[in-house]
Design a protein around this motif. Structure first.
Motif, PDB file in Angstrom:
ATOM      1  N   GLY A  55       0.719  -1.294   0.168  1.00 57.49           N
ATOM      2  CA  GLY A  55       0.221  -0.383  -0.386  1.00 57.49           C
ATOM      3  C   GLY A  55       0.633   1.266  -0.237  1.00 57.49           C
ATOM      4  N   ARG A  56       1.669   1.054   0.051  1.00 56.61           N
ATOM      5  CA  ARG A  56       2.927   2.578   0.342  1.00 56.61           C
ATOM      6  C   ARG A  56       3.626   2.651  -1.218  1.00 56.61           C
ATOM      7  N   THR A  57       3.047   3.881  -1.292  1.00 55.14           N
ATOM      8  CA  THR A  57       3.659   4.787  -2.987  1.00 55.14           C
ATOM      9  C   THR A  57       4.841   4.625  -2.933  1.00 55.14           C
ATOM     10  N   GLY A  58       5.032   5.222  -4.683  1.00 53.87           N
ATOM     11  CA  GLY A  58       6.734   5.105  -5.038  1.00 53.87           C
ATOM     12  C   GLY A  58       6.673   6.611  -5.477  1.00 53.87           C
ATOM     13  N   ILE A  59       7.493   7.239  -5.031  1.00 53.15           N
ATOM     14  CA  ILE A  59       7.754   8.681  -4.768  1.00 53.15           C
ATOM     15  C   ILE A  59       9.726   9.088  -6.004  1.00 53.15           C
ATOM     16  N   SER A  67       2.171  15.367  -4.984  1.00 62.07           N
ATOM     17  CA  SER A  67       2.495  16.089  -6.877  1.00 62.07           C
ATOM     18  C   SER A  67       3.166  14.633  -7.787  1.00 62.07           C
ATOM     19  N   ASN A  68       4.524  14.054  -6.769  1.00 62.77           N
ATOM     20  CA  ASN A  68       5.670  13.779  -6.834  1.00 62.77           C
ATOM     21  C   ASN A  68       5.134  11.988  -6.716  1.00 62.77           C
ATOM     22  N   GLN A  69       3.945  11.197  -6.193  1.00 60.22           N
ATOM     23  CA  GLN A  69       3.793   9.629  -6.665  1.00 60.22           C
ATOM     24  C   GLN A  69       2.979   9.551  -7.520  1.00 60.22           C
ATOM     25  N   ASN A  70       4.062   8.525  -7.761  1.00 60.71           N
ATOM     26  CA  ASN A  70       4.081   7.559  -9.684  1.00 60.71           C
ATOM     27  C   ASN A  70       3.311   6.524  -9.418  1.00 60.71           C
ATOM     28  N   ALA A  71       3.663   5.663  -8.094  1.00 61.88           N
ATOM     29  CA  ALA A  71       3.428   4.054  -7.602  1.00 61.88           C
ATOM     30  C   ALA A  71       2.474   3.903  -6.905  1.00 61.88           C
ATOM     31  N   ARG A  72       2.494   2.081  -6.481  1.00 54.60           N
ATOM     32  CA  ARG A  72       1.732   2.021  -5.481  1.00 54.60           C
ATOM     33  C   ARG A  72       1.637   0.457  -5.804  1.00 54.60           C
ATOM     34  N   ILE A  73       2.762  -0.582  -4.078  1.00 54.69           N
ATOM     35  CA  ILE A  73       3.120  -1.648  -4.284  1.00 54.69           C
ATOM     36  C   ILE A  73       1.384  -2.154  -3.334  1.00 54.69           C
ATOM     37  N   TRP A 171       8.742   4.799  -1.162  1.00 56.03           N
ATOM     38  CA  TRP A 171       9.588   3.807  -1.319  1.00 56.03           C
ATOM     39  C   TRP A 171      10.715   4.785  -2.647  1.00 56.03           C
ATOM     40  N   SER A 172      11.244   4.561  -2.841  1.00 55.62           N
ATOM     41  CA  SER A 172      11.417   6.183  -4.164  1.00 55.62           C
ATOM     42  C   SER A 172      13.263   5.374  -4.984  1.00 55.62           C
ATOM     43  N   PHE A 173      12.432   6.366  -6.877  1.00 53.45           N
ATOM     44  CA  PHE A 173      13.920   6.235  -7.536  1.00 53.45           C
ATOM     45  C   PHE A 173      14.430   6.878  -7.313  1.00 53.45           C
ATOM     46  N   VAL A 174      15.766   7.007  -7.160  1.00 50.79           N
ATOM     47  CA  VAL A 174      16.813   7.603  -7.048  1.00 50.79           C
ATOM     48  C   VAL A 174      17.758   7.250  -7.654  1.00 50.79           C
ATOM     49  N   ALA A 175      18.733   8.296  -8.344  1.00 51.86           N
ATOM     50  CA  ALA A 175      19.666   8.380  -8.607  1.00 51.86           C
ATOM     51  C   ALA A 175      20.600   9.635  -8.406  1.00 51.86           C
TER      52      ALA A 175
END
Length: 277
Positions: A55-59, A67-73, A171-175
């Motif tokens: 249920g946690r979102t990915g940012i 506005s940075n939310q893009n996906a959900r587990i 959880w996040s996409f990171v670079a």
């Protein structure tokens, strides 16, 4: 697509979505091996994270703006790979999650980047109430010891075991380089911190404080803030470092030990686990 997968996804939607409306991909959130900051999750912690991340979102880059939310587990499982062992000799385990996005014109480029392997490094943020010394078993949040992470005692690498997960944030996409935000930002009482420094190697303890400050600064303000904090902390003594860390902790505003694990710098074999589909 299996009907059960859509059922799991639709637990989080206001209306039932169809197969054509969703994009699904898998990711590895974390594992039980010792990371480059000499810390690891206990099996109990991984199981707790498995439950809490559903249920946690990915940012992106731990920026918590809506506005940075893009996906959900929507699902997660703890997998044991019997063909691999950890650095401390136990079977390798990792937390695999399945996430979904609703297909829109706005996220089609993101989907293409995931499919193309551009967006694949993942970092998590959670709270661990216990930080157990692998040598003596003391919880460093309550009892100090003089064992130093990264040193060997009796031929075994000293590391910190993260346990008693109290929350999972996102959880996040990171670079960003792993040294910026991989590991744990610690939150002791000031008295416990000073006592730990009295018993441990002061130079090593101060370097750990500087790493904490850089991670907290990154979490509070991104890469630029982390770079500035590193310069500011370079010539500070122990008490000044403690004060600076406390100021960043106040900015982050969360209790417990904040875990941000960035797996972008794993070895080539493990990085392949982050390939999303």
């Amino acid at each position: 697509m299996e009907k059960t997968i859509l059922d799991k996804i639709n637990r989080f939607t206001r209306r039932k979505l169809t197969e054509d409306e969703v994009y699904i991909f898998d990711l590895v959130l974390c594992d039980n091996d010792i990371d480059r900051d000499c810390e690891r999750f206990s099996d109990k912690a991984l199981e707790a994270l498995r439950e809490r991340f559903i249920g946690r979102t990915g940012i992106f880059d731990h920026d918590a703006a809506a506005s940075n939310q893009n996906a959900r587990i929507f699902d997660a499982e703890l997998i044991t790979d019997e063909s691999r062992t950890t650095e401390y000799g136990e079977p390798y385990k990792y937390l695999k999650a399945s996430a979904y996005m609703v297909r829109t014109d706005n996220n089609k480029d993101l989907i293409a980047e995931i499919d193309g392997g551009i967006k694949k490094e993942v970092s998590i943020s959670c709270s661990a109430a216990k930080r157990i010394c692998s040598v003596c078993g003391n919880d460093k949040n309550t009892v100090s010891c003089n064992h130093v992470k990264g040193k060997r005692y009796g031929g075994k690498l000293c590391h910190t075991i993260l346990d008693d997960i109290t929350d999972a944030y996102e959880w996040s996409f990171v670079a960003v380089p792993a040294q910026v935000n991989a590991g744990v930002t610690k939150k002791y009482s000031e008295a416990d911190t000073v006592k730990a420094h009295e018993n441990a190697d002061i130079s090593a303890a101060n370097e750990e404080l500087r790493r904490d400050i850089r991670r907290l600064a990154y979490f509070a303000g991104g890469r630029a803030a982390a770079d500035i904090a590193s310069v500011s902390a370079a010539n500070l003594d122990t008490q000044q470092l403690i004060a600076l860390r406390k100021s960043f902790e106040a900015q982050c505003g969360k209790g417990g030990a904040e875990v941000q694990l960035d797996d972008s710098a794993k070895d080539e074999e493990q990085t392949s686990d982050f390939s999303m589909r």
